[in-house]
Design an enzyme around this catalytic site. Structure first.
Site, short mmCIF file in Angstrom:
data_model
loop_
_atom_site.label_atom_id
_atom_site.label_comp_id
_atom_site.label_asym_id
_atom_site.label_seq_id
_atom_site.Cartn_x
_atom_site.Cartn_y
_atom_site.Cartn_z
N SER A 143 -4.61 8.34 5.11
CA SER A 143 -3.41 9.02 4.61
C SER A 143 -3.79 9.92 3.43
O SER A 143 -4.79 9.67 2.74
CB SER A 143 -2.38 8.00 4.12
N TYR A 156 -0.18 0.62 -1.03
CA TYR A 156 -0.47 1.45 0.15
C TYR A 156 -1.58 2.45 -0.17
O TYR A 156 -2.54 2.61 0.59
CB TYR A 156 0.82 2.17 0.55
N1 LIG Z 1 4.26 9.09 8.85
C1 LIG Z 1 3.58 9.62 7.87
O1 LIG Z 1 4.06 10.50 7.15
C2 LIG Z 1 2.17 9.18 7.61
C3 LIG Z 1 1.43 9.88 6.62
C4 LIG Z 1 0.13 9.52 6.37
C5 LIG Z 1 -0.45 8.48 7.07
N2 LIG Z 1 0.27 7.79 8.01
C6 LIG Z 1 -0.41 6.70 8.68
O2 LIG Z 1 -0.26 6.82 10.08
C7 LIG Z 1 -0.27 5.54 10.69
C8 LIG Z 1 0.94 5.39 11.59
O3 LIG Z 1 2.10 5.58 10.83
P1 LIG Z 1 3.50 5.95 11.47
O4 LIG Z 1 4.12 6.92 10.56
O5 LIG Z 1 3.35 6.28 12.90
O6 LIG Z 1 4.26 4.55 11.28
P2 LIG Z 1 5.42 3.84 12.11
O7 LIG Z 1 6.10 2.97 11.11
O8 LIG Z 1 6.21 4.80 12.90
O9 LIG Z 1 4.59 2.92 13.13
C9 LIG Z 1 3.74 1.91 12.69
C10 LIG Z 1 3.60 0.89 13.81
O10 LIG Z 1 2.64 -0.10 13.37
C11 LIG Z 1 3.16 -1.38 13.64
N3 LIG Z 1 2.62 -2.32 12.65
C12 LIG Z 1 2.77 -2.28 11.30
N4 LIG Z 1 2.17 -3.33 10.72
C13 LIG Z 1 1.60 -4.05 11.74
C14 LIG Z 1 0.85 -5.24 11.79
N5 LIG Z 1 0.60 -5.95 10.69
N6 LIG Z 1 0.43 -5.68 13.00
C15 LIG Z 1 0.71 -5.00 14.13
N7 LIG Z 1 1.43 -3.86 14.15
C16 LIG Z 1 1.88 -3.40 12.96
C17 LIG Z 1 4.68 -1.25 13.53
O11 LIG Z 1 5.34 -2.28 14.24
C18 LIG Z 1 4.90 0.14 14.13
O12 LIG Z 1 5.08 0.08 15.54
C19 LIG Z 1 -0.33 4.54 9.53
O13 LIG Z 1 -1.67 4.16 9.32
C20 LIG Z 1 0.17 5.33 8.36
O14 LIG Z 1 -0.32 4.84 7.13
C21 LIG Z 1 1.56 8.12 8.29
#
Ligand SMILES: NC(=O)c1ccc[n+]([C@@H]2O[C@H](COP(=O)([O-])OP(=O)(O)OC[C@H]3O[C@@H](n4cnc5c(N)ncnc54)[C@H](O)[C@@H]3O)[C@@H](O)[C@H]2O)c1
Length: 258
Positions: A143, A156
Protein backbone atom coordinates in the site's frame (compact mmCIF):
# COMPACT_ATOMS: atom_id res chain seq x y z
CA UNK A 1 -7.17 -14.79 -23.42
CA UNK A 2 -4.61 -17.36 -22.29
CA UNK A 3 -1.71 -15.58 -20.64
CA UNK A 4 -2.08 -17.95 -17.65
CA UNK A 5 -2.96 -21.16 -19.49
CA UNK A 6 -2.22 -24.29 -17.37
CA UNK A 7 -1.32 -22.12 -14.37
CA UNK A 8 -2.67 -22.60 -10.84
CA UNK A 9 -3.11 -19.57 -8.61
CA UNK A 10 -4.01 -18.87 -4.99
CA UNK A 11 -5.42 -15.42 -4.28
CA UNK A 12 -6.07 -14.43 -0.68
CA UNK A 13 -8.89 -12.05 0.18
CA UNK A 14 -10.51 -12.68 -3.21
CA UNK A 15 -14.01 -12.40 -1.78
CA UNK A 16 -13.94 -8.66 -2.41
CA UNK A 17 -12.28 -5.68 -4.07
CA UNK A 18 -8.80 -6.08 -5.58
CA UNK A 19 -8.61 -9.81 -4.79
CA UNK A 20 -11.91 -10.55 -6.51
CA UNK A 21 -10.94 -8.54 -9.62
CA UNK A 22 -7.59 -10.38 -9.71
CA UNK A 23 -9.18 -13.83 -9.37
CA UNK A 24 -11.64 -13.04 -12.17
CA UNK A 25 -8.93 -11.71 -14.48
CA UNK A 26 -6.59 -14.66 -13.84
CA UNK A 27 -9.44 -17.13 -14.48
CA UNK A 28 -10.39 -15.29 -17.67
CA UNK A 29 -6.76 -15.69 -18.74
CA UNK A 30 -6.88 -19.46 -18.33
CA UNK A 31 -5.70 -20.03 -14.73
CA UNK A 32 -7.34 -22.33 -12.20
CA UNK A 33 -7.86 -20.19 -9.10
CA UNK A 34 -8.25 -20.88 -5.37
CA UNK A 35 -9.85 -18.14 -3.31
CA UNK A 36 -8.86 -17.94 0.36
CA UNK A 37 -11.09 -15.63 2.39
CA UNK A 38 -12.36 -15.44 5.95
CA UNK A 39 -15.73 -14.44 4.56
CA UNK A 40 -16.92 -17.80 3.22
CA UNK A 41 -20.00 -16.36 1.58
CA UNK A 42 -18.23 -13.72 -0.50
CA UNK A 43 -15.39 -16.15 -1.33
CA UNK A 44 -17.93 -18.60 -2.75
CA UNK A 45 -19.67 -15.76 -4.58
CA UNK A 46 -16.41 -14.96 -6.43
CA UNK A 47 -15.86 -18.67 -7.20
CA UNK A 48 -19.42 -19.03 -8.49
CA UNK A 49 -19.04 -15.99 -10.75
CA UNK A 50 -15.87 -17.53 -12.23
CA UNK A 51 -17.40 -20.97 -12.69
CA UNK A 52 -20.48 -19.45 -14.35
CA UNK A 53 -18.10 -17.95 -16.95
CA UNK A 54 -16.85 -21.47 -17.72
CA UNK A 55 -13.55 -21.27 -15.80
CA UNK A 56 -12.27 -23.23 -12.77
CA UNK A 57 -12.36 -21.93 -9.18
CA UNK A 58 -12.55 -23.17 -5.63
CA UNK A 59 -13.22 -21.17 -2.44
CA UNK A 60 -11.71 -22.03 0.94
CA UNK A 61 -12.92 -20.25 4.08
CA UNK A 62 -10.00 -19.43 6.37
CA UNK A 63 -8.96 -16.69 8.77
CA UNK A 64 -5.38 -16.12 7.63
CA UNK A 65 -4.59 -14.29 10.87
CA UNK A 66 -4.39 -17.80 12.34
CA UNK A 67 -0.95 -18.85 11.09
CA UNK A 68 -1.51 -22.60 11.44
CA UNK A 69 -4.75 -22.40 9.46
CA UNK A 70 -3.14 -20.14 6.86
CA UNK A 71 -0.42 -22.69 6.10
CA UNK A 72 -2.92 -25.55 6.01
CA UNK A 73 -5.12 -23.60 3.59
CA UNK A 74 -2.24 -23.09 1.13
CA UNK A 75 -1.56 -26.84 1.11
CA UNK A 76 -5.26 -27.65 0.76
CA UNK A 77 -5.60 -25.19 -2.11
CA UNK A 78 -2.54 -26.65 -3.87
CA UNK A 79 -4.11 -30.11 -3.67
CA UNK A 80 -7.43 -28.84 -5.00
CA UNK A 81 -5.69 -26.99 -7.85
CA UNK A 82 -3.46 -29.96 -8.70
CA UNK A 83 -0.36 -27.75 -8.52
CA UNK A 84 0.76 -24.22 -7.75
CA UNK A 85 2.44 -21.52 -9.85
CA UNK A 86 1.17 -18.23 -8.42
CA UNK A 87 0.35 -16.81 -4.99
CA UNK A 88 -1.18 -13.38 -4.53
CA UNK A 89 -0.98 -12.29 -0.88
CA UNK A 90 -3.76 -9.72 -0.84
CA UNK A 91 -6.03 -10.16 2.21
CA UNK A 92 -5.55 -7.38 4.73
CA UNK A 93 -7.28 -5.81 7.68
CA UNK A 94 -7.55 -2.10 8.50
CA UNK A 95 -8.36 -0.88 11.99
CA UNK A 96 -8.65 2.89 12.28
CA UNK A 97 -7.17 3.73 15.68
CA UNK A 98 -4.64 6.18 16.99
CA UNK A 99 -1.62 4.90 18.94
CA UNK A 100 -3.17 6.05 22.25
CA UNK A 101 -6.39 4.09 21.54
CA UNK A 102 -5.38 0.89 19.81
CA UNK A 103 -5.31 -2.17 22.09
CA UNK A 104 -2.44 -4.63 21.97
CA UNK A 105 -4.88 -7.28 20.65
CA UNK A 106 -6.02 -5.01 17.81
CA UNK A 107 -2.40 -4.18 16.92
CA UNK A 108 -1.55 -7.91 16.88
CA UNK A 109 -4.61 -8.76 14.78
CA UNK A 110 -3.51 -6.31 12.07
CA UNK A 111 0.07 -7.62 12.04
CA UNK A 112 -1.06 -11.27 12.06
CA UNK A 113 -3.29 -10.75 9.01
CA UNK A 114 -1.23 -8.21 7.06
CA UNK A 115 2.32 -9.36 7.72
CA UNK A 116 2.71 -12.79 9.37
CA UNK A 117 0.12 -14.39 7.06
CA UNK A 118 1.99 -12.99 4.01
CA UNK A 119 5.21 -14.60 5.24
CA UNK A 120 3.63 -17.94 6.15
CA UNK A 121 1.62 -18.24 2.92
CA UNK A 122 4.69 -17.26 0.84
CA UNK A 123 6.88 -19.83 2.58
CA UNK A 124 4.34 -22.64 2.30
CA UNK A 125 3.65 -21.75 -1.36
CA UNK A 126 7.39 -21.78 -2.15
CA UNK A 127 7.73 -25.17 -0.41
CA UNK A 128 4.91 -26.54 -2.58
CA UNK A 129 6.43 -25.05 -5.76
CA UNK A 130 9.82 -26.60 -4.95
CA UNK A 131 8.23 -29.99 -4.13
CA UNK A 132 6.43 -29.91 -7.47
CA UNK A 133 9.55 -28.75 -9.32
CA UNK A 134 7.77 -25.64 -10.64
CA UNK A 135 8.99 -22.10 -11.01
CA UNK A 136 6.69 -19.56 -9.43
CA UNK A 137 5.51 -16.01 -8.94
CA UNK A 138 4.56 -14.56 -5.57
CA UNK A 139 2.90 -11.16 -5.46
CA UNK A 140 2.47 -9.19 -2.25
CA UNK A 141 -0.14 -6.44 -2.26
CA UNK A 142 1.26 -3.57 -0.21
CA UNK A 143 0.00 0.00 0.00
CA UNK A 144 1.02 3.63 -0.36
CA UNK A 145 0.79 3.54 3.45
CA UNK A 146 4.29 2.05 3.37
CA UNK A 147 5.26 5.77 2.99
CA UNK A 148 2.06 7.75 3.53
CA UNK A 149 1.61 8.73 7.17
CA UNK A 150 -1.82 9.71 8.40
CA UNK A 151 -3.35 9.74 11.87
CA UNK A 152 -5.22 6.58 12.98
CA UNK A 153 -3.56 4.26 10.46
CA UNK A 154 -0.39 3.32 12.36
CA UNK A 155 -0.82 -0.46 12.68
CA UNK A 156 -1.87 -0.82 9.04
CA UNK A 157 0.94 1.48 7.85
CA UNK A 158 3.54 -0.41 9.92
CA UNK A 159 2.39 -3.71 8.38
CA UNK A 160 2.58 -2.27 4.86
CA UNK A 161 6.04 -0.78 5.45
CA UNK A 162 7.15 -4.24 6.54
CA UNK A 163 5.69 -5.83 3.38
CA UNK A 164 8.00 -3.71 1.23
CA UNK A 165 11.05 -5.18 2.97
CA UNK A 166 9.60 -8.69 3.35
CA UNK A 167 9.18 -8.78 -0.44
CA UNK A 168 12.84 -7.97 -1.05
CA UNK A 169 14.08 -10.53 1.50
CA UNK A 170 11.83 -13.30 0.16
CA UNK A 171 13.04 -12.46 -3.35
CA UNK A 172 16.66 -13.03 -2.32
CA UNK A 173 16.01 -16.38 -0.67
CA UNK A 174 13.61 -17.80 -3.27
CA UNK A 175 15.60 -16.70 -6.35
CA UNK A 176 17.77 -19.87 -6.45
CA UNK A 177 14.54 -21.85 -7.03
CA UNK A 178 13.37 -19.55 -9.82
CA UNK A 179 10.52 -18.31 -7.66
CA UNK A 180 10.15 -14.55 -8.09
CA UNK A 181 8.64 -12.29 -5.43
CA UNK A 182 7.38 -8.81 -6.30
CA UNK A 183 4.95 -6.36 -4.76
CA UNK A 184 2.25 -4.00 -5.94
CA UNK A 185 1.64 -0.71 -4.18
CA UNK A 186 -1.94 0.43 -4.75
CA UNK A 187 -3.04 3.98 -4.02
CA UNK A 188 -6.66 4.97 -3.39
CA UNK A 189 -8.69 2.15 -5.02
CA UNK A 190 -12.49 1.99 -5.01
CA UNK A 191 -13.28 -1.08 -2.86
CA UNK A 192 -15.18 -1.72 0.38
CA UNK A 193 -11.89 -1.12 2.26
CA UNK A 194 -11.57 2.39 0.87
CA UNK A 195 -14.96 3.47 2.22
CA UNK A 196 -13.36 5.56 4.92
CA UNK A 197 -14.04 4.32 8.44
CA UNK A 198 -17.17 5.83 9.90
CA UNK A 199 -18.08 7.63 6.66
CA UNK A 200 -20.95 6.84 4.33
CA UNK A 201 -20.29 6.70 0.59
CA UNK A 202 -21.17 10.35 -0.01
CA UNK A 203 -18.65 11.48 2.59
CA UNK A 204 -16.07 9.09 1.15
CA UNK A 205 -16.64 10.65 -2.28
CA UNK A 206 -16.06 14.10 -0.75
CA UNK A 207 -12.88 12.78 0.87
CA UNK A 208 -11.56 11.45 -2.47
CA UNK A 209 -12.47 14.78 -4.10
CA UNK A 210 -10.51 16.70 -1.47
CA UNK A 211 -7.49 14.46 -2.13
CA UNK A 212 -7.71 15.14 -5.85
CA UNK A 213 -8.33 18.88 -5.43
CA UNK A 214 -5.31 19.28 -3.18
CA UNK A 215 -3.17 17.78 -5.94
CA UNK A 216 -2.38 14.58 -4.03
CA UNK A 217 -3.57 12.30 -6.85
CA UNK A 218 -2.06 13.71 -10.07
CA UNK A 219 -4.24 11.51 -12.34
CA UNK A 220 -7.26 13.14 -10.70
CA UNK A 221 -9.29 10.12 -9.63
CA UNK A 222 -9.36 7.01 -7.45
CA UNK A 223 -8.24 3.74 -9.07
CA UNK A 224 -10.28 0.65 -9.92
CA UNK A 225 -9.66 -2.88 -8.60
CA UNK A 226 -9.28 -4.03 -12.23
CA UNK A 227 -6.35 -1.63 -12.67
CA UNK A 228 -4.47 -3.31 -9.81
CA UNK A 229 -5.44 -6.74 -11.19
CA UNK A 230 -3.84 -5.80 -14.54
CA UNK A 231 -0.51 -5.20 -12.78
CA UNK A 232 -0.88 -8.53 -10.94
CA UNK A 233 -1.46 -10.30 -14.25
CA UNK A 234 1.77 -8.87 -15.68
CA UNK A 235 3.73 -10.21 -12.68
CA UNK A 236 1.87 -13.54 -12.51
CA UNK A 237 2.46 -14.29 -16.19
CA UNK A 238 6.19 -13.56 -15.73
CA UNK A 239 6.18 -11.65 -18.99
CA UNK A 240 9.37 -10.10 -17.73
CA UNK A 241 11.02 -13.14 -16.16
CA UNK A 242 13.98 -11.02 -15.01
CA UNK A 243 11.97 -9.11 -12.35
CA UNK A 244 12.20 -10.01 -8.69
CA UNK A 245 12.14 -7.91 -5.52
CA UNK A 246 10.50 -5.12 -7.52
CA UNK A 247 7.49 -2.96 -6.71
CA UNK A 248 4.82 -1.85 -9.20
CA UNK A 249 3.15 1.34 -8.01
CA UNK A 250 -0.50 1.68 -9.10
CA UNK A 251 -1.57 4.93 -7.46
CA UNK A 252 -2.38 7.60 -10.05
CA UNK A 253 0.89 9.31 -9.06
CA UNK A 254 0.16 9.69 -5.34
CA UNK A 255 3.58 8.44 -4.20
CA UNK A 256 5.47 10.95 -6.34
CA UNK A 257 3.75 13.77 -4.45
CA UNK A 258 5.01 12.54 -1.07
N1 LIG B 1 -8.64 -0.17 -1.45
C1 LIG B 1 -7.59 0.60 -1.34
O1 LIG B 1 -7.68 1.82 -1.47
C2 LIG B 1 -6.24 0.01 -1.08
C3 LIG B 1 -5.13 0.87 -1.11
C4 LIG B 1 -3.87 0.36 -0.89
C5 LIG B 1 -3.71 -0.99 -0.65
N2 LIG B 1 -4.79 -1.82 -0.60
C6 LIG B 1 -4.53 -3.22 -0.31
O2 LIG B 1 -5.17 -4.05 -1.27
C7 LIG B 1 -5.53 -5.29 -0.68
C8 LIG B 1 -6.99 -5.58 -0.93
O3 LIG B 1 -7.76 -4.53 -0.40
P1 LIG B 1 -9.25 -4.24 -0.86
O4 LIG B 1 -9.38 -2.78 -0.91
O5 LIG B 1 -9.60 -5.06 -2.03
O6 LIG B 1 -10.02 -4.75 0.45
P2 LIG B 1 -11.48 -5.38 0.66
O7 LIG B 1 -11.83 -5.02 2.06
O8 LIG B 1 -12.40 -5.01 -0.44
O9 LIG B 1 -11.19 -6.94 0.57
C9 LIG B 1 -10.35 -7.60 1.48
C10 LIG B 1 -10.74 -9.06 1.51
O10 LIG B 1 -9.80 -9.74 2.38
C11 LIG B 1 -10.52 -10.57 3.27
N3 LIG B 1 -9.75 -10.68 4.51
C12 LIG B 1 -9.39 -9.68 5.36
N4 LIG B 1 -8.73 -10.18 6.42
C13 LIG B 1 -8.66 -11.53 6.23
C14 LIG B 1 -8.12 -12.60 6.97
N5 LIG B 1 -7.55 -12.39 8.16
N6 LIG B 1 -8.22 -13.85 6.47
C15 LIG B 1 -8.83 -14.08 5.29
N7 LIG B 1 -9.38 -13.11 4.54
C16 LIG B 1 -9.30 -11.86 5.01
C17 LIG B 1 -11.86 -9.87 3.49
O11 LIG B 1 -12.85 -10.80 3.93
C18 LIG B 1 -12.14 -9.32 2.10
O12 LIG B 1 -12.84 -10.25 1.28
C19 LIG B 1 -5.14 -5.17 0.80
O13 LIG B 1 -3.87 -5.73 1.00
C20 LIG B 1 -5.09 -3.69 1.02
O14 LIG B 1 -4.24 -3.33 2.09
C21 LIG B 1 -6.05 -1.35 -0.82
Amino acid sequence: MSRLKNKAAIITGAGSGIGRATAKLFAAQGAKVAILDKNGESGHETANEIVSEGAWAVAIEVDLADGVEAEKAVTKATEALGGLDILVNNAATYIARGFFEISREEWQKVLDANLTAYFLCARRAAQEMRRLGREGSIINIGSVHQRLSEPRSGAYAASKGAIAQLTRNLAIEFAPFNIVVNSITPGFIRTPMSVVDGMDETRTERFIKSYVESGRIPLGRAGLPEEVAAAALFLAARECAYMTGADLVVDGGLMITL
